[in-house]
Design a protein around this motif. Structure first.
Motif, mmCIF file in Angstrom:
data_model
loop_
_atom_site.group_PDB
_atom_site.id
_atom_site.type_symbol
_atom_site.label_atom_id
_atom_site.label_comp_id
_atom_site.label_asym_id
_atom_site.label_seq_id
_atom_site.Cartn_x
_atom_site.Cartn_y
_atom_site.Cartn_z
ATOM 1 N N MET A 214 49.659 31.603 -13.715
ATOM 2 C CA MET A 214 48.850 30.397 -13.809
ATOM 3 C C MET A 214 47.972 30.241 -12.565
ATOM 4 O O MET A 214 46.790 29.908 -12.661
ATOM 5 C CB MET A 214 49.749 29.171 -13.976
ATOM 6 C CG MET A 214 50.598 29.164 -15.244
ATOM 7 S SD MET A 214 49.606 29.143 -16.771
ATOM 8 C CE MET A 214 49.794 30.835 -17.312
ATOM 9 N N LYS A 215 48.549 30.503 -11.399
ATOM 10 C CA LYS A 215 47.776 30.457 -10.157
ATOM 11 C C LYS A 215 46.706 31.552 -10.165
ATOM 12 O O LYS A 215 45.581 31.354 -9.685
ATOM 13 C CB LYS A 215 48.717 30.631 -8.963
ATOM 14 C CG LYS A 215 48.031 30.692 -7.607
ATOM 15 C CD LYS A 215 47.340 29.394 -7.264
ATOM 16 C CE LYS A 215 46.804 29.437 -5.835
ATOM 17 N NZ LYS A 215 45.995 28.233 -5.503
ATOM 18 N N PHE A 216 47.052 32.698 -10.708
ATOM 19 C CA PHE A 216 46.109 33.810 -10.833
ATOM 20 C C PHE A 216 44.878 33.374 -11.628
ATOM 21 O O PHE A 216 43.737 33.642 -11.229
ATOM 22 C CB PHE A 216 46.807 34.977 -11.523
ATOM 23 C CG PHE A 216 46.042 36.268 -11.541
ATOM 24 C CD1 PHE A 216 46.282 37.243 -10.585
ATOM 25 C CD2 PHE A 216 45.099 36.529 -12.529
ATOM 26 C CE1 PHE A 216 45.585 38.448 -10.593
ATOM 27 C CE2 PHE A 216 44.403 37.725 -12.555
ATOM 28 C CZ PHE A 216 44.649 38.686 -11.578
ATOM 29 N N LEU A 217 45.102 32.699 -12.744
ATOM 30 C CA LEU A 217 43.990 32.206 -13.555
ATOM 31 C C LEU A 217 43.135 31.225 -12.770
ATOM 32 O O LEU A 217 41.897 31.267 -12.837
ATOM 33 C CB LEU A 217 44.520 31.532 -14.825
ATOM 34 C CG LEU A 217 45.118 32.439 -15.898
ATOM 35 C CD1 LEU A 217 45.730 31.592 -17.008
ATOM 36 C CD2 LEU A 217 44.077 33.382 -16.466
ATOM 37 N N ASP A 218 43.784 30.324 -12.012
ATOM 38 C CA ASP A 218 43.042 29.360 -11.197
ATOM 39 C C ASP A 218 42.148 30.077 -10.178
ATOM 40 O O ASP A 218 40.985 29.705 -9.990
ATOM 41 C CB ASP A 218 44.011 28.437 -10.453
ATOM 42 C CG ASP A 218 44.703 27.447 -11.381
ATOM 43 O OD1 ASP A 218 44.188 27.245 -12.502
ATOM 44 O OD2 ASP A 218 45.737 26.900 -10.990
ATOM 45 N N GLU A 219 42.694 31.087 -9.529
ATOM 46 C CA GLU A 219 41.935 31.808 -8.507
ATOM 47 C C GLU A 219 40.739 32.553 -9.123
ATOM 48 O O GLU A 219 39.672 32.646 -8.520
ATOM 49 C CB GLU A 219 42.847 32.796 -7.775
ATOM 50 C CG GLU A 219 43.897 32.142 -6.898
ATOM 51 C CD GLU A 219 43.290 31.382 -5.727
ATOM 52 O OE1 GLU A 219 42.238 31.816 -5.209
ATOM 53 O OE2 GLU A 219 43.857 30.346 -5.332
ATOM 54 N N ILE B 27 51.790 27.558 -22.142
ATOM 55 C CA ILE B 27 50.842 27.904 -23.195
ATOM 56 C C ILE B 27 49.625 26.993 -23.150
ATOM 57 O O ILE B 27 48.474 27.454 -23.221
ATOM 58 C CB ILE B 27 51.522 27.847 -24.578
ATOM 59 C CG1 ILE B 27 52.622 28.914 -24.668
ATOM 60 C CG2 ILE B 27 50.505 28.026 -25.700
ATOM 61 C CD1 ILE B 27 53.512 28.801 -25.883
ATOM 62 N N ASP B 28 49.853 25.696 -22.997
ATOM 63 C CA ASP B 28 48.756 24.736 -22.949
ATOM 64 C C ASP B 28 47.848 25.012 -21.749
ATOM 65 O O ASP B 28 46.614 25.033 -21.873
ATOM 66 C CB ASP B 28 49.314 23.309 -22.866
ATOM 67 C CG ASP B 28 48.219 22.255 -22.878
ATOM 68 O OD1 ASP B 28 47.356 22.302 -23.776
ATOM 69 O OD2 ASP B 28 48.213 21.392 -21.993
ATOM 70 N N GLU B 29 48.455 25.255 -20.584
ATOM 71 C CA GLU B 29 47.661 25.519 -19.383
ATOM 72 C C GLU B 29 46.860 26.801 -19.512
ATOM 73 O O GLU B 29 45.689 26.864 -19.109
ATOM 74 C CB GLU B 29 48.579 25.595 -18.155
ATOM 75 C CG GLU B 29 47.829 25.732 -16.841
ATOM 76 C CD GLU B 29 48.747 25.731 -15.635
ATOM 77 O OE1 GLU B 29 48.246 26.043 -14.535
ATOM 78 O OE2 GLU B 29 49.956 25.448 -15.797
ATOM 79 N N GLY C 246 41.271 29.260 -20.640
ATOM 80 C CA GLY C 246 40.345 30.137 -21.343
ATOM 81 C C GLY C 246 40.857 31.519 -21.682
ATOM 82 O O GLY C 246 40.052 32.426 -21.923
ATOM 83 N N VAL C 247 42.191 31.719 -21.716
ATOM 84 C CA VAL C 247 42.682 33.040 -22.113
ATOM 85 C C VAL C 247 42.276 33.312 -23.563
ATOM 86 O O VAL C 247 42.184 32.397 -24.380
ATOM 87 C CB VAL C 247 44.218 33.153 -21.958
ATOM 88 C CG1 VAL C 247 44.633 32.918 -20.518
ATOM 89 C CG2 VAL C 247 44.956 32.206 -22.899
#
Length: 227
Positions: free
Chosen positions: A63-68, A90-92, A97-98
């Protein structure tokens, strides 16, 4: 060729996923990372089309990876490939945008389907400069079409019987053989309905370890969808 990196700390899972991806025409795994920071740093200086990303990773979680990625405006697509199946993750991930979310364990056909849908989207976005509505519908309705395909031939009464049985046994995993014996239906029929229930998120599937021959699967109703 669609370039891919895999971010997965389980070496065996990473090897299997690499084999799966490379077996699909048009895809090439460029790198495999077992540390998410290393993967992120690689993306900062290398253009990659698609990342297969686990949630539970050393360094920083998925999740942090996606934020970065979004903060650095790194334009790569992401398919989550993870054991995390709670609503929050899943929601996050979907809000980030996955393009797909695959819950471990999954069969080869599921990841192949995901990659082929992605390839169609990838090619369409590069072949055209202007879209008509039909093009956009193609991009966003693939999962709806798959849902219709799975539902074709299913009967509401039978579906209700199987789903009610799963709800009443929500704390326990069961397999298609046990369901077949309890409901007096063939295992082939049971599996078709279980596939549909899993696709719609109402049933959770896990691999049954220790089976001889082809791997078996265990099923449990998803507590999150119970009213």
């Amino acid at each position: 060729m669609i370039s891919v990196i895999i971010v997965e700390d389980d070496n065996m899972v990473a090897e299997v996923n690499e084999m799966y991806v490379n077996s699909v025409d048009g895809f090439s795994v460029e790198k495999v990372f077992n540390n998410s920071w290393n993967a992120f740093n690689y993306l900062c200086s290398n253009k990659i089309d698609l990342v297969l990303l686990d949630v539970y990773m050393p360094g920083m979680d998925g999740m942090k990876f996606l934020d970065e990625l979004r903060i650095k405006e790194i334009k790569t697509d992401v398919i989550m490939v993870t054991a995390a199946h709670d609503v929050e993750h899943i929601d996050e991930a979907l809000r980030s945008g996955v393009v797909d979310y695959l819950i471990k364990p999954f069969e080869y056909e599921r990841i192949k389907k995901s990659l082929l849908i992605y390839k169609k989207r990838y090619n369409l976005l590069r072949e055209k400069k202007l879209f008509v509505q039909e093009d956009i519908d193609t991009l966003i309705t693939q999962n709806h079409q798959e849902l219709k395909r799975l539902k074709k031939g299913l009967h509401e009464n039978t579906l209700e019987i199987i789903e009610d049985f799963m709800k009443n046994n929500v704390k326990d995993f069961t397999n298609s053989e046990e369901l077949s014996e309890n409901l007096k239906m063939s295992r082939v029929t049971i599996r078709r309905y279980l596939d549909y229930l899993e696709f719609t998120g109402r049933v959770i599937k896990e691999m049954e370890y220790g089976t001889v021959g082809r791997p078996g699967y265990l099923y449990r109703y998803n507590r999150e969808v119970i009213n």
